[in-house]
Motif scaffolding. Structure first.
Motif, PDB file in Angstrom:
ATOM      1  N   THR A  30      81.385  85.017  29.528  1.00  0.00           N
ATOM      2  CA  THR A  30      81.114  84.731  30.926  1.00  0.00           C
ATOM      3  C   THR A  30      79.604  84.747  31.135  1.00  0.00           C
ATOM      4  O   THR A  30      78.968  85.814  31.069  1.00  0.00           O
ATOM      5  N   GLY A  31      79.038  83.564  31.352  1.00  0.00           N
ATOM      6  CA  GLY A  31      77.598  83.452  31.526  1.00  0.00           C
ATOM      7  C   GLY A  31      76.854  83.975  30.317  1.00  0.00           C
ATOM      8  O   GLY A  31      77.262  83.784  29.185  1.00  0.00           O
ATOM      9  N   ARG A  32      75.761  84.672  30.569  1.00  0.00           N
ATOM     10  CA  ARG A  32      74.969  85.270  29.486  1.00  0.00           C
ATOM     11  C   ARG A  32      75.033  86.787  29.542  1.00  0.00           C
ATOM     12  O   ARG A  32      74.197  87.473  28.965  1.00  0.00           O
ATOM     13  N   SER A  33      76.060  87.305  30.253  1.00  0.00           N
ATOM     14  CA  SER A  33      76.049  88.758  30.455  1.00  0.00           C
ATOM     15  C   SER A  33      77.354  89.479  30.119  1.00  0.00           C
ATOM     16  O   SER A  33      77.411  90.695  30.209  1.00  0.00           O
ATOM     17  N   ARG A  34      78.395  88.749  29.701  1.00  0.00           N
ATOM     18  CA  ARG A  34      79.675  89.437  29.459  1.00  0.00           C
ATOM     19  C   ARG A  34      80.480  88.722  28.376  1.00  0.00           C
ATOM     20  O   ARG A  34      80.585  87.497  28.386  1.00  0.00           O
ATOM     21  N   VAL A  35      81.027  89.523  27.456  1.00  0.00           N
ATOM     22  CA  VAL A  35      81.923  88.999  26.424  1.00  0.00           C
ATOM     23  C   VAL A  35      83.180  89.856  26.412  1.00  0.00           C
ATOM     24  O   VAL A  35      83.102  91.087  26.336  1.00  0.00           O
ATOM     25  N   LEU A  36      84.329  89.203  26.496  1.00  0.00           N
ATOM     26  CA  LEU A  36      85.625  89.859  26.378  1.00  0.00           C
ATOM     27  C   LEU A  36      86.225  89.451  25.042  1.00  0.00           C
ATOM     28  O   LEU A  36      86.310  88.254  24.737  1.00  0.00           O
ATOM     29  N   VAL A  37      86.612  90.430  24.228  1.00  0.00           N
ATOM     30  CA  VAL A  37      87.277  90.161  22.958  1.00  0.00           C
ATOM     31  C   VAL A  37      88.684  90.748  23.054  1.00  0.00           C
ATOM     32  O   VAL A  37      88.847  91.964  23.164  1.00  0.00           O
ATOM     33  N   GLU A  38      89.677  89.866  23.025  1.00  0.00           N
ATOM     34  CA  GLU A  38      91.073  90.291  23.063  1.00  0.00           C
ATOM     35  C   GLU A  38      91.630  90.289  21.642  1.00  0.00           C
ATOM     36  O   GLU A  38      91.176  89.537  20.799  1.00  0.00           O
ATOM     37  N   LEU A  69      79.048  98.768  25.644  1.00  0.00           N
ATOM     38  CA  LEU A  69      80.503  98.690  25.598  1.00  0.00           C
ATOM     39  C   LEU A  69      81.013  99.196  26.941  1.00  0.00           C
ATOM     40  O   LEU A  69      80.947 100.387  27.226  1.00  0.00           O
ATOM     41  N   ARG A  70      81.469  98.300  27.795  1.00  0.00           N
ATOM     42  CA  ARG A  70      81.885  98.666  29.148  1.00  0.00           C
ATOM     43  C   ARG A  70      83.323  99.153  29.217  1.00  0.00           C
ATOM     44  O   ARG A  70      83.644 100.013  30.027  1.00  0.00           O
ATOM     45  N   ALA A  71      84.177  98.584  28.379  1.00  0.00           N
ATOM     46  CA  ALA A  71      85.594  98.978  28.391  1.00  0.00           C
ATOM     47  C   ALA A  71      86.194  98.665  27.027  1.00  0.00           C
ATOM     48  O   ALA A  71      85.804  97.700  26.377  1.00  0.00           O
ATOM     49  N   MET A  72      87.135  99.514  26.612  1.00  0.00           N
ATOM     50  CA  MET A  72      87.812  99.276  25.338  1.00  0.00           C
ATOM     51  C   MET A  72      89.162  99.973  25.368  1.00  0.00           C
ATOM     52  O   MET A  72      89.270 101.129  25.762  1.00  0.00           O
ATOM     53  N   ASP A  73      90.177  99.226  24.974  1.00  0.00           N
ATOM     54  CA  ASP A  73      91.488  99.830  24.767  1.00  0.00           C
ATOM     55  C   ASP A  73      92.048  99.276  23.462  1.00  0.00           C
ATOM     56  O   ASP A  73      91.309  98.690  22.674  1.00  0.00           O
ATOM     57  N   ARG A  74      93.307  99.468  23.233  1.00  0.00           N
ATOM     58  CA  ARG A  74      93.927  99.054  21.966  1.00  0.00           C
ATOM     59  C   ARG A  74      93.766  97.576  21.668  1.00  0.00           C
ATOM     60  O   ARG A  74      93.676  97.171  20.517  1.00  0.00           O
ATOM     61  N   ASN A  75      93.755  96.749  22.708  1.00  0.00           N
ATOM     62  CA  ASN A  75      93.766  95.307  22.511  1.00  0.00           C
ATOM     63  C   ASN A  75      92.479  94.589  22.899  1.00  0.00           C
ATOM     64  O   ASN A  75      92.130  93.583  22.296  1.00  0.00           O
ATOM     65  N   ASP A  76      91.787  95.083  23.923  1.00  0.00           N
ATOM     66  CA  ASP A  76      90.660  94.359  24.496  1.00  0.00           C
ATOM     67  C   ASP A  76      89.410  95.219  24.530  1.00  0.00           C
ATOM     68  O   ASP A  76      89.491  96.439  24.636  1.00  0.00           O
ATOM     69  N   LEU A  77      88.256  94.544  24.472  1.00  0.00           N
ATOM     70  CA  LEU A  77      87.001  95.241  24.718  1.00  0.00           C
ATOM     71  C   LEU A  77      86.046  94.315  25.450  1.00  0.00           C
ATOM     72  O   LEU A  77      86.117  93.099  25.325  1.00  0.00           O
TER      73      LEU A  77
END
Length: 89
Positions: A30-38, A69-77
């Motif tokens: 998302t833009g240049r400031s956020r990456v979601l890895v599922e 690292l803003r959030a992390m669980d079993r599936n997503d970070l």
């Protein structure tokens, strides 16, 4: 067809995204400031300039500045900061 190619072949045949069948990571930038890895398999490296994520047969390397690292669980970070590049290795 080789056994290791079965998930990709199945995804193609049923018109599904490969990550849904093969357990591969899905990356949303998302833009240049956020990456979601599922569908990740854990962190391999974590620092302010580089984050490397295990993704089964591949690795995802995120380069930037002030990475967090803003959030992390079993599936997503979620990684935030100034994203300069995302590599799939």
């Amino acid at each position: 067809m080789k056994w290791r190619d079965l998930p990709e072949e199945t995804a193609e045949r049923f018109e599904l995204p490969p990550e849904a069948v093969a357990g591969m990571p899905r990356i949303t930038i998302t833009g240049r400031s956020r990456v979601l890895v599922e569908n990740h398999r854990g962190l391999l490296e974590y620092g302010e300039d580089t984050v490397e994520v295990a993704g089964g047969r591949i690795r995802v390397r995120i380069h930037g500045t002030e990475l967090q690292l803003r959030a992390m669980d079993r599936n997503d970070l979620v990684i935030t900061g100034r994203i300069l590049s995302v590599e799939v290795l």
